[in-house]
Design a protein around this motif. Structure first.
Motif, PDB file in Angstrom:
ATOM      1  N   LYS A   1       0.862  -1.179   0.000  1.00 45.59           N
ATOM      2  CA  LYS A   1       0.000   0.000   0.000  1.00 45.59           C
ATOM      3  C   LYS A   1       0.902   1.234   0.000  1.00 45.59           C
ATOM      4  O   LYS A   1       1.807   1.353   0.819  1.00 45.59           O
ATOM      5  CB  LYS A   1      -0.882   0.027   1.251  1.00 45.59           C
ATOM      6  CG  LYS A   1      -1.989  -1.004   1.259  1.00 45.59           C
ATOM      7  CD  LYS A   1      -2.870  -0.799   2.485  1.00 45.59           C
ATOM      8  CE  LYS A   1      -4.049  -1.713   2.468  1.00 45.59           C
ATOM      9  NZ  LYS A   1      -3.816  -3.028   3.013  1.00 45.59           N
TER      10      LYS A   1
ATOM     11  N   THR B   1      -3.690   8.520  -9.166  1.00 48.51           N
ATOM     12  CA  THR B   1      -4.358   7.830 -10.264  1.00 48.51           C
ATOM     13  C   THR B   1      -3.333   7.263 -11.249  1.00 48.51           C
ATOM     14  O   THR B   1      -3.410   6.101 -11.644  1.00 48.51           O
ATOM     15  CB  THR B   1      -5.317   8.803 -10.999  1.00 48.51           C
ATOM     16  OG1 THR B   1      -6.266   9.314 -10.063  1.00 48.51           O
ATOM     17  CG2 THR B   1      -6.047   8.109 -12.119  1.00 48.51           C
TER      18      THR B   1
ATOM     19  N   ALA C   1      -1.183   4.374  -9.676  1.00 51.69           N
ATOM     20  CA  ALA C   1      -1.971   3.138  -9.588  1.00 51.69           C
ATOM     21  C   ALA C   1      -2.073   2.465 -10.957  1.00 51.69           C
ATOM     22  O   ALA C   1      -1.959   1.229 -11.056  1.00 51.69           O
ATOM     23  CB  ALA C   1      -3.360   3.432  -9.024  1.00 51.69           C
TER      24      ALA C   1
ATOM     25  N   GLU D   1      -0.514  -1.045 -11.723  1.00 52.89           N
ATOM     26  CA  GLU D   1      -1.663  -1.944 -11.839  1.00 52.89           C
ATOM     27  C   GLU D   1      -2.207  -2.311 -10.453  1.00 52.89           C
ATOM     28  O   GLU D   1      -2.486  -3.465 -10.146  1.00 52.89           O
ATOM     29  CB  GLU D   1      -1.320  -3.188 -12.659  1.00 52.89           C
ATOM     30  CG  GLU D   1      -0.945  -2.853 -14.092  1.00 52.89           C
ATOM     31  CD  GLU D   1      -0.615  -4.071 -14.941  1.00 52.89           C
ATOM     32  OE1 GLU D   1      -0.607  -5.203 -14.436  1.00 52.89           O
ATOM     33  OE2 GLU D   1      -0.359  -3.858 -16.145  1.00 52.89           O
ATOM     34  N   TYR D   2      -2.343  -1.280  -9.623  1.00 51.40           N
ATOM     35  CA  TYR D   2      -2.899  -1.387  -8.280  1.00 51.40           C
ATOM     36  C   TYR D   2      -4.277  -0.747  -8.258  1.00 51.40           C
ATOM     37  O   TYR D   2      -4.602   0.065  -9.118  1.00 51.40           O
ATOM     38  CB  TYR D   2      -2.019  -0.617  -7.276  1.00 51.40           C
ATOM     39  CG  TYR D   2      -0.791  -1.333  -6.771  1.00 51.40           C
ATOM     40  CD1 TYR D   2      -0.225  -2.404  -7.442  1.00 51.40           C
ATOM     41  CD2 TYR D   2      -0.175  -0.905  -5.608  1.00 51.40           C
ATOM     42  CE1 TYR D   2       0.916  -3.031  -6.956  1.00 51.40           C
ATOM     43  CE2 TYR D   2       0.964  -1.520  -5.117  1.00 51.40           C
ATOM     44  CZ  TYR D   2       1.503  -2.578  -5.795  1.00 51.40           C
ATOM     45  OH  TYR D   2       2.625  -3.194  -5.311  1.00 51.40           O
ATOM     46  N   ASP D   3      -5.041  -1.083  -7.241  1.00 53.24           N
ATOM     47  CA  ASP D   3      -6.296  -0.377  -7.006  1.00 53.24           C
ATOM     48  C   ASP D   3      -5.960   1.051  -6.578  1.00 53.24           C
ATOM     49  O   ASP D   3      -4.893   1.297  -6.005  1.00 53.24           O
ATOM     50  CB  ASP D   3      -7.106  -1.045  -5.892  1.00 53.24           C
ATOM     51  CG  ASP D   3      -7.630  -2.413  -6.288  1.00 53.24           C
ATOM     52  OD1 ASP D   3      -7.763  -2.682  -7.508  1.00 53.24           O
ATOM     53  OD2 ASP D   3      -7.900  -3.220  -5.385  1.00 53.24           O
ATOM     54  N   TYR D   4      -6.871   1.968  -6.845  1.00 51.28           N
ATOM     55  CA  TYR D   4      -6.676   3.353  -6.432  1.00 51.28           C
ATOM     56  C   TYR D   4      -7.828   3.786  -5.545  1.00 51.28           C
ATOM     57  O   TYR D   4      -8.996   3.520  -5.846  1.00 51.28           O
ATOM     58  CB  TYR D   4      -6.594   4.291  -7.644  1.00 51.28           C
ATOM     59  CG  TYR D   4      -6.535   5.741  -7.234  1.00 51.28           C
ATOM     60  CD1 TYR D   4      -5.408   6.243  -6.594  1.00 51.28           C
ATOM     61  CD2 TYR D   4      -7.612   6.595  -7.438  1.00 51.28           C
ATOM     62  CE1 TYR D   4      -5.358   7.572  -6.180  1.00 51.28           C
ATOM     63  CE2 TYR D   4      -7.565   7.917  -7.034  1.00 51.28           C
ATOM     64  CZ  TYR D   4      -6.436   8.398  -6.406  1.00 51.28           C
ATOM     65  OH  TYR D   4      -6.382   9.701  -5.992  1.00 51.28           O
ATOM     66  N   VAL D   5      -7.490   4.452  -4.451  1.00 45.40           N
ATOM     67  CA  VAL D   5      -8.492   4.989  -3.533  1.00 45.40           C
ATOM     68  C   VAL D   5      -8.132   6.435  -3.210  1.00 45.40           C
ATOM     69  O   VAL D   5      -7.002   6.726  -2.828  1.00 45.40           O
ATOM     70  CB  VAL D   5      -8.554   4.171  -2.208  1.00 45.40           C
ATOM     71  CG1 VAL D   5      -9.538   4.789  -1.239  1.00 45.40           C
ATOM     72  CG2 VAL D   5      -8.887   2.716  -2.485  1.00 45.40           C
TER      73      VAL D   5
ATOM     74  N   LYS E   1      -7.860  -3.512   4.572  1.00 40.58           N
ATOM     75  CA  LYS E   1      -7.973  -4.230   3.307  1.00 40.58           C
ATOM     76  C   LYS E   1      -6.623  -4.827   2.936  1.00 40.58           C
ATOM     77  O   LYS E   1      -5.583  -4.202   3.133  1.00 40.58           O
ATOM     78  CB  LYS E   1      -8.473  -3.302   2.197  1.00 40.58           C
ATOM     79  CG  LYS E   1      -9.901  -2.871   2.398  1.00 40.58           C
ATOM     80  CD  LYS E   1     -10.386  -2.009   1.265  1.00 40.58           C
ATOM     81  CE  LYS E   1     -11.845  -1.627   1.548  1.00 40.58           C
ATOM     82  NZ  LYS E   1     -12.380  -0.743   0.532  1.00 40.58           N
TER      83      LYS E   1
ATOM     84  N   ASN F   1      -5.582  -5.841  -0.217  1.00 37.68           N
ATOM     85  CA  ASN F   1      -5.108  -5.751  -1.596  1.00 37.68           C
ATOM     86  C   ASN F   1      -4.090  -4.628  -1.810  1.00 37.68           C
ATOM     87  O   ASN F   1      -3.998  -3.697  -1.020  1.00 37.68           O
ATOM     88  CB  ASN F   1      -6.295  -5.602  -2.561  1.00 37.68           C
ATOM     89  CG  ASN F   1      -7.286  -4.537  -2.134  1.00 37.68           C
ATOM     90  OD1 ASN F   1      -7.514  -4.314  -0.949  1.00 37.68           O
ATOM     91  ND2 ASN F   1      -7.862  -3.861  -3.093  1.00 37.68           N
TER      92      ASN F   1
ATOM     93  N   MET G   1      -2.681  -1.347  -3.234  1.00 41.70           N
ATOM     94  CA  MET G   1      -3.382  -0.112  -3.593  1.00 41.70           C
ATOM     95  C   MET G   1      -2.513   1.115  -3.421  1.00 41.70           C
ATOM     96  O   MET G   1      -1.543   1.116  -2.667  1.00 41.70           O
ATOM     97  CB  MET G   1      -4.677   0.041  -2.791  1.00 41.70           C
ATOM     98  CG  MET G   1      -4.507   0.219  -1.310  1.00 41.70           C
ATOM     99  SD  MET G   1      -6.078   0.494  -0.414  1.00 41.70           S
ATOM    100  CE  MET G   1      -6.890  -1.068  -0.590  1.00 41.70           C
TER     101      MET G   1
END
Length: 172
Positions: free
Chosen positions: A2, A18, A21, A25-29, A69, A71, A73
């Motif tokens: 993370k 953005t 990520a 190739e990670y999730d973005y929050v 979480k 994953n 990110m």
């Protein structure tokens, strides 16, 4: 892993987050976007109707949910997130987390924020560039203690977002 992007408002956390990520190739929050989804209104409205204390408590709750979480990110924090309560400590305690400070000069922040200050509750009352610059100088000084504890510090002045992401990648 993370990656938590921090820095003052206007430093580019959302844009850089953005892009980073996408590259990783990670999730973005985006923490502020998550808060707006929960509240079904924008940050400015939350500050105006419920106050900063309410916002900071909600911000901490959403941050804790993200920390739990598992994953990979990239997370763009709000400008004040690492400066309130135990937020920074909680991030630092996560073994697979790194903090990245997007460091912008006061002059850069003043230029970026002056035209959009009406949408920023903390600075919306400031009328001139001089007032804004003075406020930013003081506020950034107060927050620097927290930002400078980041694992990675990247200067964002006079650089394209892609250049900043490449710099971050070289330091990961």
């Amino acid at each position: 892993m993370k990656y938590f992007l921090n820095g003052y408002m206007g430093a580019g956390k959302s844009r850089i987050g953005t892009l980073l990520a996408e590259v990783l190739e990670y999730d973005y929050v985006d923490l502020d976007e998550q808060i707006e989804l929960i509240e079904q209104t924008d940050i400015q409205n939350i500050f105006r109707k419920k106050g900063e204390l309410y916002f900071r408590k909600l911000e901490t709750k959403v941050l804790k949910d993200i920390l739990e979480k598992g994953n990979d990110m990239v997370v763009s924090l709000g400008g004040g997130t690492p400066c309130y309560g135990n937020n920074l400590e909680w991030i630092q305690e996560v073994s697979n987390a790194k903090t990245i400070y997007l460091k912008a000069a006061v002059s850069t922040l003043t230029e970026r924020l002056f035209l959009e200050k009406v949408h920023r509750p903390v600075i919306s009352h400031l009328e001139t560039k001089e007032e804004l610059e003075e406020f930013l100088r003081k506020h950034l000084f107060e927050r620097a203690y927290y930002y400078n504890q980041s694992d990675i510090i990247v200067d964002v002045d006079n650089q394209a977002p892609e250049e900043i992401v490449a710099k971050i990648q070289s330091k990961l």
